[in-house]
Design a protein around this motif. Sequence first.
Motif, PDB file in Angstrom:
ATOM      1  N   ARG A   2       1.291  -0.930   0.309  1.00  0.00           N
ATOM      2  CA  ARG A   2      -0.128  -0.108  -0.344  1.00  0.00           C
ATOM      3  C   ARG A   2       0.802   1.100   0.217  1.00  0.00           C
ATOM      4  N   ARG A   3       0.412   2.275  -0.695  1.00  0.00           N
ATOM      5  CA  ARG A   3       1.182   4.166  -1.049  1.00  0.00           C
ATOM      6  C   ARG A   3       1.373   4.310  -0.204  1.00  0.00           C
ATOM      7  N   PRO A   4       1.753   4.843   0.551  1.00  0.00           N
ATOM      8  CA  PRO A   4       0.818   5.684   2.278  1.00  0.00           C
ATOM      9  C   PRO A   4       1.113   7.159   1.315  1.00  0.00           C
ATOM     10  N   GLU A   5      -0.504   7.892   2.111  1.00  0.00           N
ATOM     11  CA  GLU A   5      -1.365   8.967   1.355  1.00  0.00           C
ATOM     12  C   GLU A   5      -0.598  10.285   1.301  1.00  0.00           C
ATOM     13  N   ARG A   6      -0.320  10.575   1.013  1.00  0.00           N
ATOM     14  CA  ARG A   6       0.327  12.333   0.947  1.00  0.00           C
ATOM     15  C   ARG A   6      -0.440  13.407   1.602  1.00  0.00           C
ATOM     16  N   SER A   7       0.361  13.783   2.268  1.00  0.00           N
ATOM     17  CA  SER A   7       0.093  14.426   3.012  1.00  0.00           C
ATOM     18  C   SER A   7      -0.501  15.646   2.806  1.00  0.00           C
ATOM     19  N   THR A   8      -1.026  16.763   2.599  1.00  0.00           N
ATOM     20  CA  THR A   8      -1.535  17.709   3.047  1.00  0.00           C
ATOM     21  C   THR A   8      -1.898  18.693   4.373  1.00  0.00           C
ATOM     22  N   ILE A   9      -1.517  20.287   3.840  1.00  0.00           N
ATOM     23  CA  ILE A   9      -1.080  21.377   4.665  1.00  0.00           C
ATOM     24  C   ILE A   9      -3.026  21.920   4.960  1.00  0.00           C
ATOM     25  N   ARG A  10      -2.859  21.750   5.903  1.00  0.00           N
ATOM     26  CA  ARG A  10      -4.802  22.259   6.209  1.00  0.00           C
ATOM     27  C   ARG A  10      -4.438  23.842   7.088  1.00  0.00           C
ATOM     28  N   SER A  11      -5.211  24.225   6.513  1.00  0.00           N
ATOM     29  CA  SER A  11      -5.251  26.003   6.876  1.00  0.00           C
ATOM     30  C   SER A  11      -5.998  25.973   7.887  1.00  0.00           C
ATOM     31  N   SER A  12      -5.955  26.576   9.904  1.00  0.00           N
ATOM     32  CA  SER A  12      -6.436  26.816  10.177  1.00  0.00           C
ATOM     33  C   SER A  12      -7.750  28.004  10.539  1.00  0.00           C
ATOM     34  N   PRO A  13      -8.599  28.179  10.571  1.00  0.00           N
ATOM     35  CA  PRO A  13      -9.483  29.323  10.209  1.00  0.00           C
ATOM     36  C   PRO A  13      -8.822  30.809  10.763  1.00  0.00           C
ATOM     37  N   ASN A  14      -8.822  31.375  10.093  1.00  0.00           N
ATOM     38  CA  ASN A  14      -8.350  32.570  10.346  1.00  0.00           C
ATOM     39  C   ASN A  14      -9.165  34.065  10.361  1.00  0.00           C
ATOM     40  N   LEU A  15      -9.767  34.509  11.584  1.00  0.00           N
ATOM     41  CA  LEU A  15     -10.388  35.677  11.780  1.00  0.00           C
ATOM     42  C   LEU A  15      -9.698  37.666  11.529  1.00  0.00           C
ATOM     43  N   LEU A  16      -8.348  36.999  11.302  1.00  0.00           N
ATOM     44  CA  LEU A  16      -7.968  38.007  11.261  1.00  0.00           C
ATOM     45  C   LEU A  16      -7.976  39.222   9.780  1.00  0.00           C
ATOM     46  N   TYR A  92      -8.145  43.723  -7.617  1.00  0.00           N
ATOM     47  CA  TYR A  92      -6.545  43.700  -8.416  1.00  0.00           C
ATOM     48  C   TYR A  92      -4.965  42.891  -6.877  1.00  0.00           C
ATOM     49  N   VAL A  93      -6.055  43.228  -5.947  1.00  0.00           N
ATOM     50  CA  VAL A  93      -5.319  43.025  -4.469  1.00  0.00           C
ATOM     51  C   VAL A  93      -5.910  41.599  -4.160  1.00  0.00           C
ATOM     52  N   THR A  94      -6.748  41.269  -4.740  1.00  0.00           N
ATOM     53  CA  THR A  94      -7.311  40.217  -4.440  1.00  0.00           C
ATOM     54  C   THR A  94      -6.592  39.399  -5.810  1.00  0.00           C
ATOM     55  N   LEU A  95      -6.359  39.551  -6.634  1.00  0.00           N
ATOM     56  CA  LEU A  95      -6.543  38.411  -8.111  1.00  0.00           C
ATOM     57  C   LEU A  95      -4.351  38.140  -7.003  1.00  0.00           C
ATOM     58  N   ALA A  96      -3.703  39.491  -6.555  1.00  0.00           N
ATOM     59  CA  ALA A  96      -2.083  39.277  -6.449  1.00  0.00           C
ATOM     60  C   ALA A  96      -2.263  38.291  -5.371  1.00  0.00           C
ATOM     61  N   SER A  97      -3.233  38.569  -4.304  1.00  0.00           N
ATOM     62  CA  SER A  97      -2.715  38.101  -3.626  1.00  0.00           C
ATOM     63  C   SER A  97      -3.060  36.226  -3.388  1.00  0.00           C
ATOM     64  N   ALA A  98      -4.335  36.645  -4.421  1.00  0.00           N
ATOM     65  CA  ALA A  98      -4.512  34.441  -4.588  1.00  0.00           C
ATOM     66  C   ALA A  98      -3.498  33.815  -5.534  1.00  0.00           C
ATOM     67  N   TYR A  99      -2.419  34.353  -5.874  1.00  0.00           N
ATOM     68  CA  TYR A  99      -1.371  33.843  -6.700  1.00  0.00           C
ATOM     69  C   TYR A  99      -0.134  34.095  -5.702  1.00  0.00           C
ATOM     70  N   ALA A 100      -0.323  35.108  -4.503  1.00  0.00           N
ATOM     71  CA  ALA A 100       0.537  34.814  -3.870  1.00  0.00           C
ATOM     72  C   ALA A 100       0.118  33.270  -2.356  1.00  0.00           C
ATOM     73  N   ALA A 101      -0.937  33.428  -2.253  1.00  0.00           N
ATOM     74  CA  ALA A 101      -1.453  32.154  -1.388  1.00  0.00           C
ATOM     75  C   ALA A 101      -1.132  30.985  -2.183  1.00  0.00           C
ATOM     76  N   ARG A 102      -1.338  31.058  -3.756  1.00  0.00           N
ATOM     77  CA  ARG A 102      -1.047  29.760  -4.262  1.00  0.00           C
ATOM     78  C   ARG A 102       0.621  29.219  -4.188  1.00  0.00           C
ATOM     79  N   SER A 103       0.877  29.892  -4.673  1.00  0.00           N
ATOM     80  CA  SER A 103       2.944  30.035  -4.209  1.00  0.00           C
ATOM     81  C   SER A 103       3.025  29.702  -3.251  1.00  0.00           C
ATOM     82  N   ARG A 104       2.483  30.291  -1.807  1.00  0.00           N
ATOM     83  CA  ARG A 104       2.905  29.366  -0.482  1.00  0.00           C
ATOM     84  C   ARG A 104       2.669  28.471  -0.456  1.00  0.00           C
ATOM     85  N   ARG A 105       1.796  28.353  -1.019  1.00  0.00           N
ATOM     86  CA  ARG A 105       1.481  26.583  -0.562  1.00  0.00           C
ATOM     87  C   ARG A 105       1.826  25.519  -1.306  1.00  0.00           C
ATOM     88  N   LYS A 106       2.304  25.681  -3.232  1.00  0.00           N
ATOM     89  CA  LYS A 106       3.076  25.181  -2.876  1.00  0.00           C
ATOM     90  C   LYS A 106       4.547  24.894  -2.533  1.00  0.00           C
TER      91      LYS A 106
END
Length: 357
Positions: A2-16, A92-106
């Motif tokens: 059996r191949r081990p399951e791949r771990s993933t990053i789980r983000s905790s809720p951020n209310l800030l 524009y800020v939302t698009l840039a932030s989404a790109y930054a979040a995607r890069s950070r998650r990788k």
Amino acid sequence: MRRPERSTIRSSPNLLPVATMLGIAAVDAATGSMYVLLPVYAAGPAIASARGTVRSVTLMGAAAAVLCLLSAWKTGRYDDLRLPVALTAIAYVTLASAYAARSRRKIEQSLVDVREVARTLEDVLFTPVPPTIGPVRIGASYVSANHATRIGGDLYDVEPFPGGLRLVIADVQGKGLGTVRCASVALAAFRESAPSAHALTDVGLRIEQALERRTDGERFVTGILAQIDTDGSLLIFNHGHPPPLLLPRTGRPMPVESDEPVPPFGLAVLTGTTDLRDSVTRLTLNPGDRLFFYTDGLSEARNSTGHFYPAHERVPRLLKSGTPGEALDLIRADVATFTSGPPDDDSALLLMEFQRP
């Protein structure tokens, strides 16, 4: 298999981000048309990119746009030309932030994968030492100076053989990944040869040959090879390592010094030393005697004033308490109290207690 399951990053809720946008809305409502805070709502998705996913950043961007529209409507600035500018800024800020979040998650996922590999390597290098082998009770402890991993340049292992047990404890010269590679080569050679080698000198020769074949030859390993027979006979080859400490059941503790110097592993070819039979230290253990092996990460631990940990003064009284494992826990606690900080070097500890066969 059996191949081990791949771990993933789980983000905790951020209310800030939500709290920030609600705070902006409250200030905007209190100041009315005095100040134009509409573009400031873009802080919500920007803050969300630090911890959130692309989806959460997008949701914060949508929430920021809605709050911006509601604020403009409530304050009578719905027809203000600055409203489209604010909405464009939020987009524009939302698009840039989404790109930054995607890069950070990788990057985070790559770190998780690296840590999984490191944990697997740690489990291979440091298999649990059994608490008892034949008439010998065993305690083992390892602390790495690297907080992200449990491995470093120090190593130890214990293997049974038909006449008793054999052990190795060693310290690879230098730091970095090269020391880990060198430690793994030495451990593999010991584990392969210790259970079946005719003599302890053969085990040392196999380690020398493995280091010569599989490393760059620029590192050497100080270490100890020891053999405890079922009748209490003890053989020790000290390859430039701190001498073990013998704690007789009755009598004063004393270091087990070698009669003849033996070069560290990896230097035998340079020194021409191949026959180690005349450099072995022979002793006989009595029931209740304890034998303490350690690396210089213990004796060279420093306190805030730069003084070394006085191992030979403080260790003997601690080693006589409880089981071997409990005694090593006391030593670790005492060193932590002495240094008042995290370790700055790897250290490995082994404690053997010979019992009546």
